[in-house]
Scaffold this active site. Structure first.
Site, PDB file in Angstrom:
ATOM      1  N   GLU A 108       0.890  -0.739   0.336  1.00 42.43           N
ATOM      2  CA  GLU A 108       0.370  -0.130   0.152  1.00 42.43           C
ATOM      3  C   GLU A 108       0.919   1.315   0.109  1.00 42.43           C
ATOM      4  OE1 GLU A 108      -1.707  -0.910   3.711  1.00 42.43           O
ATOM      5  OE2 GLU A 108      -3.532  -2.047   2.913  1.00 42.43           O
ATOM      6  N   TYR A 120       8.031   2.031  -7.700  1.00 45.73           N
ATOM      7  CA  TYR A 120       6.891   0.937  -7.289  1.00 45.73           C
ATOM      8  C   TYR A 120       6.970   0.338  -8.772  1.00 45.73           C
ATOM      9  CZ  TYR A 120       6.782   1.119  -2.533  1.00 45.73           C
ATOM     10  OH  TYR A 120       7.055   1.580  -1.183  1.00 45.73           O
TER      11      TYR A 120
HETATM   12  C1  COA Z   1      10.607   5.647  -2.238  1.00 44.09           C
HETATM   13  C2  COA Z   1      12.131   5.545  -1.744  1.00 44.09           C
HETATM   14  C3  COA Z   1      12.217   4.623  -1.036  1.00 44.09           C
HETATM   15  C4  COA Z   1      13.398   5.631  -2.830  1.00 44.09           C
HETATM   16  O1  COA Z   1      14.338   5.366  -2.136  1.00 44.09           O
HETATM   17  P1  COA Z   1      15.890   5.353  -3.576  1.00 44.09           P
HETATM   18  O2  COA Z   1      16.662   4.315  -2.639  1.00 44.09           O
HETATM   19  O3  COA Z   1      16.034   6.896  -3.904  1.00 44.09           O
HETATM   20  O4  COA Z   1      15.073   5.105  -4.998  1.00 44.09           O
HETATM   21  P2  COA Z   1      15.826   4.845  -6.226  1.00 44.09           P
HETATM   22  O5  COA Z   1      17.458   5.769  -6.201  1.00 44.09           O
HETATM   23  O6  COA Z   1      16.482   3.009  -5.997  1.00 44.09           O
HETATM   24  O7  COA Z   1      15.009   5.147  -7.630  1.00 44.09           O
HETATM   25  C5  COA Z   1      14.536   4.475  -8.592  1.00 44.09           C
HETATM   26  C6  COA Z   1      12.903   5.501  -8.905  1.00 44.09           C
HETATM   27  O8  COA Z   1      12.513   6.053  -7.730  1.00 44.09           O
HETATM   28  C7  COA Z   1      11.936   7.286  -8.592  1.00 44.09           C
HETATM   29  N1  COA Z   1      11.996   8.219  -7.336  1.00 44.09           N
HETATM   30  C8  COA Z   1      12.701   7.470  -6.327  1.00 44.09           C
HETATM   31  N2  COA Z   1      12.887   8.764  -6.079  1.00 44.09           N
HETATM   32  C9  COA Z   1      11.930   9.826  -6.396  1.00 44.09           C
HETATM   33  C10 COA Z   1      11.069  11.397  -6.272  1.00 44.09           C
HETATM   34  N3  COA Z   1      12.218  12.430  -5.060  1.00 44.09           N
HETATM   35  N4  COA Z   1      10.982  11.814  -7.572  1.00 44.09           N
HETATM   36  C11 COA Z   1      10.052  10.449  -8.078  1.00 44.09           C
HETATM   37  N5  COA Z   1      10.504   9.921  -8.753  1.00 44.09           N
HETATM   38  C12 COA Z   1      11.810   9.111  -7.903  1.00 44.09           C
HETATM   39  C13 COA Z   1      12.582   7.478  -9.482  1.00 44.09           C
HETATM   40  O9  COA Z   1      12.006   6.566 -10.846  1.00 44.09           O
HETATM   41  C14 COA Z   1      13.996   6.574  -9.468  1.00 44.09           C
HETATM   42  O10 COA Z   1      13.927   5.877 -10.911  1.00 44.09           O
HETATM   43  P3  COA Z   1      15.132   6.627 -11.629  1.00 44.09           P
HETATM   44  O11 COA Z   1      16.162   7.210 -10.648  1.00 44.09           O
HETATM   45  O12 COA Z   1      15.934   6.224 -12.606  1.00 44.09           O
HETATM   46  O13 COA Z   1      14.217   7.708 -11.662  1.00 44.09           O
HETATM   47  C15 COA Z   1      13.116   6.392  -0.953  1.00 44.09           C
HETATM   48  O14 COA Z   1      12.581   7.867  -1.818  1.00 44.09           O
HETATM   49  C16 COA Z   1      11.885   6.936   0.659  1.00 44.09           C
HETATM   50  O15 COA Z   1      12.671   6.056   0.811  1.00 44.09           O
HETATM   51  N6  COA Z   1      11.000   7.586   0.763  1.00 44.09           N
HETATM   52  C17 COA Z   1      10.414   7.870   2.096  1.00 44.09           C
HETATM   53  C18 COA Z   1      10.266   6.447   2.734  1.00 44.09           C
HETATM   54  C19 COA Z   1       8.501   6.069   2.105  1.00 44.09           C
HETATM   55  O16 COA Z   1       7.992   6.801   1.114  1.00 44.09           O
HETATM   56  N7  COA Z   1       8.551   4.561   1.731  1.00 44.09           N
HETATM   57  C20 COA Z   1       7.623   4.370   0.888  1.00 44.09           C
HETATM   58  C21 COA Z   1       6.387   3.815   1.771  1.00 44.09           C
HETATM   59  S1  COA Z   1       5.448   3.050   0.482  1.00 44.09           S
END
Ligand code: COA
Length: 148
Positions: A108, A120
Site C-alpha cells: 500500500e 514501484y
Molecule cells: C521511495 C524511496 C524508498 C526511494 O528510494 P531511493 O533509493 O531514493 O530510490 P532509487 O534511487 O532506487 O530510485 C528508483 C526510482 O524511484 C523513483 N524515485 C525515487 N525518488 C524519486 C523522487 N524524489 N521523485 C520522483 N521519483 C523518484 C524514480 O523513478 C527512480 O528511478 P530513476 O532514478 O531512474 O529516476 C525513498 O524516497 C524513501 O525512503 N522515501 C521515504 C519513505 C517512503 O516513502 N517509503 C515508501 C512507503 S510506501
C-alpha cells in the site's frame, strides 16, 4: 552502490527510529513496532548496510502470508536517496519472495507519494485498487501488486 543485507535485530532499532522519523514525519513506526517484527514469525525484516556495516542505507519489512508477500515498510535513509538503493532493496525482496514460492507481492502506498509510486512502477508493480482516506492525513492508499 554495494550493500550488505542482514536480518534486522535489536542493535539496529535506535538508528531505524531516526531514519523512520525523517522518512515518514508524523507517521513513523514506534520502537514497539520494530521490536515486535523481530519476534514476528511471518515477518522478514532486512536492513541494507554499507560495506563496512557502519551505516544503515535502508530497510524493508515483508510478511510472508500463505502464497503471497506483503511489504509493510520500506525506506531509504534520506542521505542516500536517488542512488538506486530503493531499487536494489526491492529487487532483493522480489528474489526472496520468489524463493519462498510466493505468487505475488502486495503493498500500500500514499497516493501523494510520487517517489515511491514511481519506484514501484519501475519494478513492475501495478495499481489494483485504492482505500479512500486511509491515512491519518486523509490521503488515499493505492493498492499495488506484482505477479511473480
Ligand atoms: C521511495 C524511496 C524508498 C526511494 O528510494 P531511493 O533509493 O531514493 O530510490 P532509487 O534511487 O532506487 O530510485 C528508483 C526510482 O524511484 C523513483 N524515485 C525515487 N525518488 C524519486 C523522487 N524524489 N521523485 C520522483 N521519483 C523518484 C524514480 O523513478 C527512480 O528511478 P530513476 O532514478 O531512474 O529516476 C525513498 O524516497 C524513501 O525512503 N522515501 C521515504 C519513505 C517512503 O516513502 N517509503 C515508501 C512507503 S510506501
Amino acid at each position: 552502490m554495494d550493500m550488505i543485507f542482514k536480518p534486522m535485530d535489536e542493535s539496529h532499532i535506535d538508528r531505524l527510529l531516526k531514519i523512520e522519523e525523517k522518512c515518514f514525519l508524523g507517521d513513523s513506526w514506534t520502537r514497539l513496532m520494530f521490536e515486535s517484527e523481530v519476534k514476528n514469525k511471518i515477518s522478514s525484516f532486512i536492513v541494507a548496510l554499507s560495506n563496512d556495516e557502519e551505516a544503515i542505507l535502508g530497510y524493508c519489512c515483508v510478511w510472508f502470508i500463505a502464497d503471497f508477500a506483503e511489504i509493510t515498510n520500506i525506506a531509504v535513509s534520506p542521505e542516500f536517496w536517488r542512488q538506486g538503493i530503493g531499487k536494489t532493496i526491492l529487487y532483493y525482496i522480489i528474489e526472496k519472495s520468489k524463493k519462498n514460492k510466493c505468487k505475488y507481492i502486495n503493498l500500500e502506498v500514499k497516493s501523494t507519494n510520487i517517489a515511491a509510486i514511481s519506484l514501484y512502477e519501475k519494478m513492475g508493480f501495478v495499481s489494483v485498487g485504492q482505500r479512500k482516506k486511509y491515512y491519518k492525513d486523509n490521503s488515499d492508499a493505492i493498492l499495488m501488486t506484482k505477479d511473480l
